[in-house]
Motif scaffolding. Structure first.
Motif, PDB file in Angstrom:
ATOM      1  N   HIS A 199       0.427  -1.016  -0.215  1.00 14.60           N
ATOM      2  CA  HIS A 199       0.092   0.167  -0.073  1.00 14.60           C
ATOM      3  C   HIS A 199       0.651   1.799   0.082  1.00 14.60           C
ATOM      4  N   TYR A 200       1.953   1.353   0.432  1.00 14.92           N
ATOM      5  CA  TYR A 200       3.159   2.558   0.787  1.00 14.92           C
ATOM      6  C   TYR A 200       3.908   3.000  -0.169  1.00 14.92           C
ATOM      7  N   CYS A 201       4.034   1.674  -1.478  1.00 11.92           N
ATOM      8  CA  CYS A 201       5.048   2.081  -1.831  1.00 11.92           C
ATOM      9  C   CYS A 201       4.326   1.819  -3.095  1.00 11.92           C
ATOM     10  N   ALA A 202       4.216   0.435  -3.805  1.00  9.06           N
ATOM     11  CA  ALA A 202       4.488  -0.044  -5.671  1.00  9.06           C
ATOM     12  C   ALA A 202       2.910   0.048  -5.718  1.00  9.06           C
ATOM     13  N   TYR A 203       1.760   0.120  -4.788  1.00  2.51           N
ATOM     14  CA  TYR A 203       0.463   0.319  -4.644  1.00  2.51           C
ATOM     15  C   TYR A 203       0.353   2.068  -5.650  1.00  2.51           C
ATOM     16  N   ALA A 204       1.195   2.800  -4.435  1.00  4.45           N
ATOM     17  CA  ALA A 204       1.228   3.771  -4.584  1.00  4.45           C
ATOM     18  C   ALA A 204       2.115   4.695  -6.085  1.00  4.45           C
ATOM     19  N   ALA A 205       2.521   3.977  -6.488  1.00  3.73           N
ATOM     20  CA  ALA A 205       3.149   3.788  -7.149  1.00  3.73           C
ATOM     21  C   ALA A 205       2.522   3.716  -8.202  1.00  3.73           C
ATOM     22  N   ALA A 206       2.223   3.443  -8.547  1.00  4.02           N
ATOM     23  CA  ALA A 206       0.973   2.307  -9.830  1.00  4.02           C
ATOM     24  C   ALA A 206       0.218   3.122  -9.887  1.00  4.02           C
ATOM     25  N   ASP A 207      -0.276   3.019  -8.708  1.00 11.92           N
ATOM     26  CA  ASP A 207      -1.298   5.202  -9.233  1.00 11.92           C
ATOM     27  C   ASP A 207      -0.887   6.039  -9.647  1.00 11.92           C
ATOM     28  N   LEU A 208       0.775   6.104  -9.227  1.00 15.10           N
ATOM     29  CA  LEU A 208       1.255   7.395 -10.169  1.00 15.10           C
ATOM     30  C   LEU A 208       1.603   6.917 -11.399  1.00 15.10           C
ATOM     31  N   ALA A 209       1.618   6.478 -12.063  1.00 18.05           N
ATOM     32  CA  ALA A 209       1.937   5.578 -13.283  1.00 18.05           C
ATOM     33  C   ALA A 209       0.900   5.864 -13.775  1.00 18.05           C
ATOM     34  N   GLY A 210      -0.076   5.261 -13.165  1.00 17.67           N
ATOM     35  CA  GLY A 210      -1.637   5.964 -14.291  1.00 17.67           C
ATOM     36  C   GLY A 210      -1.797   8.047 -14.290  1.00 17.67           C
ATOM     37  N   SER A 211      -1.591   8.152 -13.393  1.00 10.53           N
ATOM     38  CA  SER A 211      -1.381   9.509 -13.098  1.00 10.53           C
ATOM     39  C   SER A 211      -0.751  10.516 -14.490  1.00 10.53           C
ATOM     40  N   MET A 212       0.364   9.601 -14.089  1.00 10.66           N
ATOM     41  CA  MET A 212       1.216   9.837 -15.864  1.00 10.66           C
ATOM     42  C   MET A 212       0.784   9.520 -16.432  1.00 10.66           C
ATOM     43  N   ARG A 213       0.210   8.819 -16.443  1.00 14.58           N
ATOM     44  CA  ARG A 213      -0.616   8.623 -18.339  1.00 14.58           C
ATOM     45  C   ARG A 213       1.353   7.530 -19.058  1.00 14.58           C
ATOM     46  N   LEU A 214       1.229   7.134 -17.918  1.00 12.27           N
ATOM     47  CA  LEU A 214       2.346   5.962 -18.447  1.00 12.27           C
ATOM     48  C   LEU A 214       1.860   4.387 -18.836  1.00 12.27           C
ATOM     49  N   GLN A 215       2.000   3.783 -20.246  1.00 13.02           N
ATOM     50  CA  GLN A 215       2.196   2.742 -20.703  1.00 13.02           C
ATOM     51  C   GLN A 215       2.403   1.207 -19.860  1.00 13.02           C
ATOM     52  N   TYR A 216       2.134   0.206 -19.728  1.00  8.61           N
ATOM     53  CA  TYR A 216       2.313  -0.647 -19.663  1.00  8.61           C
ATOM     54  C   TYR A 216       1.791  -1.222 -19.585  1.00  8.61           C
ATOM     55  N   PRO A 217       2.159  -2.689 -19.911  1.00  8.44           N
ATOM     56  CA  PRO A 217       1.402  -3.958 -20.249  1.00  8.44           C
ATOM     57  C   PRO A 217      -0.018  -4.162 -19.452  1.00  8.44           C
ATOM     58  N   ALA A 218      -1.186  -4.575 -20.111  1.00  7.84           N
ATOM     59  CA  ALA A 218      -2.334  -4.243 -19.393  1.00  7.84           C
ATOM     60  C   ALA A 218      -2.545  -6.276 -18.532  1.00  7.84           C
ATOM     61  N   ASN A 219      -1.332  -6.821 -18.835  1.00  8.27           N
ATOM     62  CA  ASN A 219      -1.121  -8.581 -18.346  1.00  8.27           C
ATOM     63  C   ASN A 219      -1.332  -8.634 -16.819  1.00  8.27           C
ATOM     64  N   VAL A 220      -0.593  -7.650 -16.153  1.00  3.16           N
ATOM     65  CA  VAL A 220      -0.790  -7.285 -14.619  1.00  3.16           C
ATOM     66  C   VAL A 220      -2.373  -6.701 -13.895  1.00  3.16           C
ATOM     67  N   ARG A 221      -1.881  -8.383 -12.882  1.00  5.91           N
ATOM     68  CA  ARG A 221      -3.527  -7.535 -11.910  1.00  5.91           C
ATOM     69  C   ARG A 221      -2.640  -7.448 -10.392  1.00  5.91           C
ATOM     70  N   VAL A 222      -2.962  -6.021 -10.052  1.00  4.24           N
ATOM     71  CA  VAL A 222      -2.709  -5.418  -8.353  1.00  4.24           C
ATOM     72  C   VAL A 222      -3.282  -6.408  -7.835  1.00  4.24           C
ATOM     73  N   LEU A 223      -2.758  -6.951  -6.466  1.00  7.72           N
ATOM     74  CA  LEU A 223      -3.150  -7.194  -5.261  1.00  7.72           C
ATOM     75  C   LEU A 223      -2.908  -6.378  -3.920  1.00  7.72           C
ATOM     76  N   LYS A 224      -3.355  -5.266  -3.409  1.00  5.29           N
ATOM     77  CA  LYS A 224      -2.663  -4.531  -2.848  1.00  5.29           C
ATOM     78  C   LYS A 224      -3.164  -4.637  -1.541  1.00  5.29           C
ATOM     79  N   LEU A 225      -1.809  -5.175  -0.868  1.00  2.00           N
ATOM     80  CA  LEU A 225      -1.267  -5.178   0.827  1.00  2.00           C
ATOM     81  C   LEU A 225      -1.336  -4.201   1.402  1.00  2.00           C
ATOM     82  N   PRO A 226      -1.582  -3.979   3.352  1.00  2.00           N
ATOM     83  CA  PRO A 226      -0.353  -3.357   3.695  1.00  2.00           C
ATOM     84  C   PRO A 226       0.610  -3.263   4.117  1.00  2.00           C
TER      85      PRO A 226
END
Lengths: 160, 227
Positions: free
Chosen positions: A13-40
């Motif tokens: 929750h504190y790093c990768a999930y926020a980074a994935a969110d940021l990647a989205g906000s930055m309109r960065l492209q990455y493969p759609a194969n990754v499914r995110v599971l958030k953990l504390p």
């Protein structure tokens, strides 16, 4: 070769999930194969969680936690790394490629790094054959979504 | 506690692969604490074995999991008695006593050990367990400043140390403490070094496994024999 793998990402929750969110906000492209599971925290990842993902047919799994020394819970990401090492040994022992599993570290400010990790992992898994444990793709997709939803519900329950 | 570690997945898979329905049974006591056969480890083994069986073309084998509070006591196996009927084999993640308790309770089922029972010991560090007791049946820790020479000296010397004690370590391996160094240091700190002037007596090994399987009987507790 696997041109449409399903990859499950256990994200802190504190790093990768926020980074994935940021990647989205930055309109960065990455493969759609990754499914995110958030953990504390990636310290919540147990070996049986990882194996459960493979048993349900995921082609690849990665765990993305905070930079070493930067864990919100001090050592959760270090514990996760050791568990990933153990899970890799188990995968090897049962005859599944251990490179289907990886541990990454990044900070919440690294949106581009998340996109890079997702791309790198997708390319790595795409170079391997589909998981021999994989049922049809729709079932894998459903299984993985259920795991992510269950984790989400568990976290929400913890926060009540 | 009893310390154990898990057999390899391939060894467990090969033991059970001829069966169609297998129940993995964990134990909630010692082996849970030493991270060998508790709920989490049973879950890990279950996943690993199911995947392994599928990869060798035996994916139809049902492998289920459960954990009972204490495998080494028949009363706790009651919870398993009804469920056990559904399976043709059981793989125990208990110590050797647990495996045999299940075998005695289920005489018509194959029962396999999922663990290698190692020793009676304690947690030394995170993830590290060390042997402390050989269950010799005639404890002499009182003579040796509460450090067991039978278990912790590689030569089981009662009158040590030997010439292989090197700066507090055993000649066998540099990461093993010399038991006699530990005995000496502790006795010195306690001011009882003079106790070691006398030669230690012989051990009565008849109370150990040399005398065959042992039993402890407490007659005041044997209510059944009065009925």
């Amino acid at each position: 070769m696997n041109d449409n793998p399903v990859i499950l990402a256990f994200c802190c929750h504190y790093c990768a999930y926020a980074a994935a969110d940021l990647a989205g906000s930055m309109r960065l492209q990455y493969p759609a194969n990754v499914r995110v599971l958030k953990l504390p925290c990636t310290g919540k990842v147990e070996v049986n969680y990882i194996l459960a993902a493979f048993e349900r047919g995921a082609d690849g799994v990665f765990i993305a936690g905070c930079l070493e020394g930067g864990c919100h819970y001090l050592e959760g990401n270090l514990r996760a790394r050791r568990r990933v090492e153990r899970a890799k040994k188990i995968l090897q022992e049962i005859g599944l490629e251990p490179e289907r599993l990886e541990m990454y570290n990044l900070s919440s400010a690294e949106g581009p790094r998340f996109a890079q990790i997702a791309t790198e992992m997708t390319e790595r898994i795409a170079a391997l054959p589909p998981s021999p444990l994989r049922p049809d793709r729709a079932t894998v997709e459903k299984n993985v979504q259920e795991m992510a939803a269950a984790a989400q519900a568990a976290v929400a329950g913890d926060n009540r | 506690m009893i310390v154990a570690d898990r057999k390899s997945i391939s060894e467990i898979r090969d033991m059970i692969k001829g069966h169609d329905r297998v129940l993995l049974v964990g134990c909630g006591t010692c082996v849970t604490v030493c991270l060998a056969g508790g709920e989490r480890e049973v879950g890990i083994l279950g996943s690993a074995v199911r995947m392994s069986l599928k990869l060798i073309g035996r994916g139809h084998v049902v492998v289920d999991e459960c954990v009972i509070e204490r495998q080494c006591e028949d009363a706790f196996i009651d919870a398993l008695a009804i469920r056990g009927v559904e399976y043709d084999a059981i793989c125990s993640l208990g110590c050797g006593a647990g495996v045999q308790a299940l075998a005695e309770r289920f005489p018509d089922k194959a029962v396999y050990p999922g663990l290698n029972t190692q020793f009676i010991g304690i947690l030394e560090n995170q993830g590290v367990w060390a042997e402390k007791c050989a269950a010799c049946g005639a404890c002499r820790l009182g003579e040796f400043a509460a450090v067991c020479p039978i278990t912790r000296c590689a030569k089981r010397l009662f009158n040590g140390p030997c010439g292989g004690s090197r700066q507090g370590k055993c000649e066998i391996t540099a990461d093993r403490d010399c038991a006699w160094q530990l005995i000496y240091d502790r006795a010195k700190a306690l001011g009882i070094l003079d106790k070691f002037e006398a030669v230690a007596g012989l051990q009565d090994w008849s109370t150990s496994t040399d005398g065959g399987p042992r039993k402890v009987v407490r007659e005041d507790q044997c209510i059944a024999s009065l009925e």
